[in-house]
Design a protein around this motif. Structure first.
Motif, mmCIF file in Angstrom:
data_model
loop_
_atom_site.group_PDB
_atom_site.id
_atom_site.type_symbol
_atom_site.label_atom_id
_atom_site.label_comp_id
_atom_site.label_asym_id
_atom_site.label_seq_id
_atom_site.Cartn_x
_atom_site.Cartn_y
_atom_site.Cartn_z
ATOM 1 N N GLN A 150 0.865 -1.242 -0.047
ATOM 2 C CA GLN A 150 0.078 0.060 -0.125
ATOM 3 C C GLN A 150 0.673 1.252 0.032
ATOM 4 O O GLN A 150 0.666 2.341 -0.779
ATOM 5 N N GLU A 151 1.982 1.048 0.718
ATOM 6 C CA GLU A 151 2.761 2.285 0.916
ATOM 7 C C GLU A 151 3.562 2.447 -0.462
ATOM 8 O O GLU A 151 3.443 3.812 -0.746
ATOM 9 N N ILE A 152 3.904 1.530 -1.139
ATOM 10 C CA ILE A 152 4.748 1.718 -2.368
ATOM 11 C C ILE A 152 3.581 2.091 -3.409
ATOM 12 O O ILE A 152 3.908 2.989 -4.271
ATOM 13 N N MET A 153 2.346 1.749 -3.527
ATOM 14 C CA MET A 153 1.474 2.222 -4.364
ATOM 15 C C MET A 153 1.052 3.736 -4.216
ATOM 16 O O MET A 153 0.897 4.373 -5.042
ATOM 17 N N GLU A 154 0.999 3.986 -2.997
ATOM 18 C CA GLU A 154 0.885 5.321 -2.504
ATOM 19 C C GLU A 154 1.932 6.387 -3.185
ATOM 20 O O GLU A 154 1.725 7.383 -3.606
ATOM 21 N N ASP A 155 3.349 5.718 -2.970
ATOM 22 C CA ASP A 155 4.430 6.691 -3.219
ATOM 23 C C ASP A 155 4.236 6.796 -5.045
ATOM 24 O O ASP A 155 4.645 7.740 -5.462
ATOM 25 N N LEU A 156 4.019 5.734 -5.529
ATOM 26 C CA LEU A 156 3.952 5.561 -7.269
ATOM 27 C C LEU A 156 2.863 6.730 -7.470
ATOM 28 O O LEU A 156 3.090 7.366 -8.513
ATOM 29 N N GLU A 157 1.678 6.400 -6.801
ATOM 30 C CA GLU A 157 0.797 7.384 -7.259
ATOM 31 C C GLU A 157 1.082 8.920 -7.193
ATOM 32 O O GLU A 157 0.673 9.724 -7.884
ATOM 33 N N GLY A 158 1.540 9.022 -6.132
ATOM 34 C CA GLY A 158 2.146 10.470 -5.842
ATOM 35 C C GLY A 158 3.111 11.060 -6.779
ATOM 36 O O GLY A 158 2.761 11.928 -7.322
ATOM 37 N N ALA A 159 3.963 10.163 -7.345
ATOM 38 C CA ALA A 159 5.197 10.412 -8.340
ATOM 39 C C ALA A 159 4.334 10.678 -9.825
ATOM 40 O O ALA A 159 4.818 11.475 -10.297
ATOM 41 N N LEU A 160 3.314 9.747 -10.025
ATOM 42 C CA LEU A 160 2.677 9.864 -11.183
ATOM 43 C C LEU A 160 1.831 11.138 -11.194
ATOM 44 O O LEU A 160 1.754 11.734 -12.274
ATOM 45 N N ALA A 161 1.402 11.437 -10.257
ATOM 46 C CA ALA A 161 0.734 12.788 -10.137
ATOM 47 C C ALA A 161 1.380 14.134 -10.444
ATOM 48 O O ALA A 161 1.083 14.877 -11.097
ATOM 49 N N GLN A 162 2.705 14.037 -9.870
ATOM 50 C CA GLN A 162 3.514 15.059 -9.912
ATOM 51 C C GLN A 162 4.228 14.935 -11.618
ATOM 52 O O GLN A 162 4.371 16.050 -12.296
ATOM 53 N N LEU A 163 4.310 13.819 -12.091
ATOM 54 C CA LEU A 163 4.557 13.651 -13.587
ATOM 55 C C LEU A 163 3.533 14.277 -14.508
ATOM 56 O O LEU A 163 3.850 15.080 -15.377
ATOM 57 N N ARG A 164 2.276 14.089 -14.035
ATOM 58 C CA ARG A 164 1.064 14.543 -14.797
ATOM 59 C C ARG A 164 1.239 15.993 -14.877
ATOM 60 O O ARG A 164 0.949 16.678 -15.558
ATOM 61 N N GLU A 165 1.220 16.517 -13.628
ATOM 62 C CA GLU A 165 1.223 18.167 -13.453
ATOM 63 C C GLU A 165 2.539 18.743 -14.259
ATOM 64 O O GLU A 165 2.315 19.727 -14.639
#
Length: 69
Positions: free
Chosen positions: A47-62
């Motif tokens: 769960q923590e890994i997925m949250e980190d990856l989702e946060g990184a993906l959101a930053q890349l989209r931004e």
């Protein structure tokens, strides 16, 4: 903000001729996790890994949006 393109400023021969030019990658051992029984549950780790990856993906989209992509 303009696009940034990184280009090496030192060529390979200069780098390897230096005294401390080791490019070896190694893992640092976390002494607090030596005992497998002290590890968090696998589901929590995932769960923590997925949250980190989702946060990184959101930053890349931004960033892509800022670049007009």
């Amino acid at each position: 903000m303009g696009a940034f393109i990184w280009r090496p400023t030192i060529d390979y021969e200069d780098l390897v001729s230096r005294d401390k030019a080791s490019l070896d990658i190694f893992w640092l051992r976390d002494e607090s996790l030596e005992d497998a029984e002290n590890l968090p549950a696998l589901a929590l780790i995932l769960q923590e890994i997925m949250e980190d990856l989702e946060g990184a993906l959101a930053q890349l989209r931004e960033m892509a949006g800022d670049l007009g992509g």
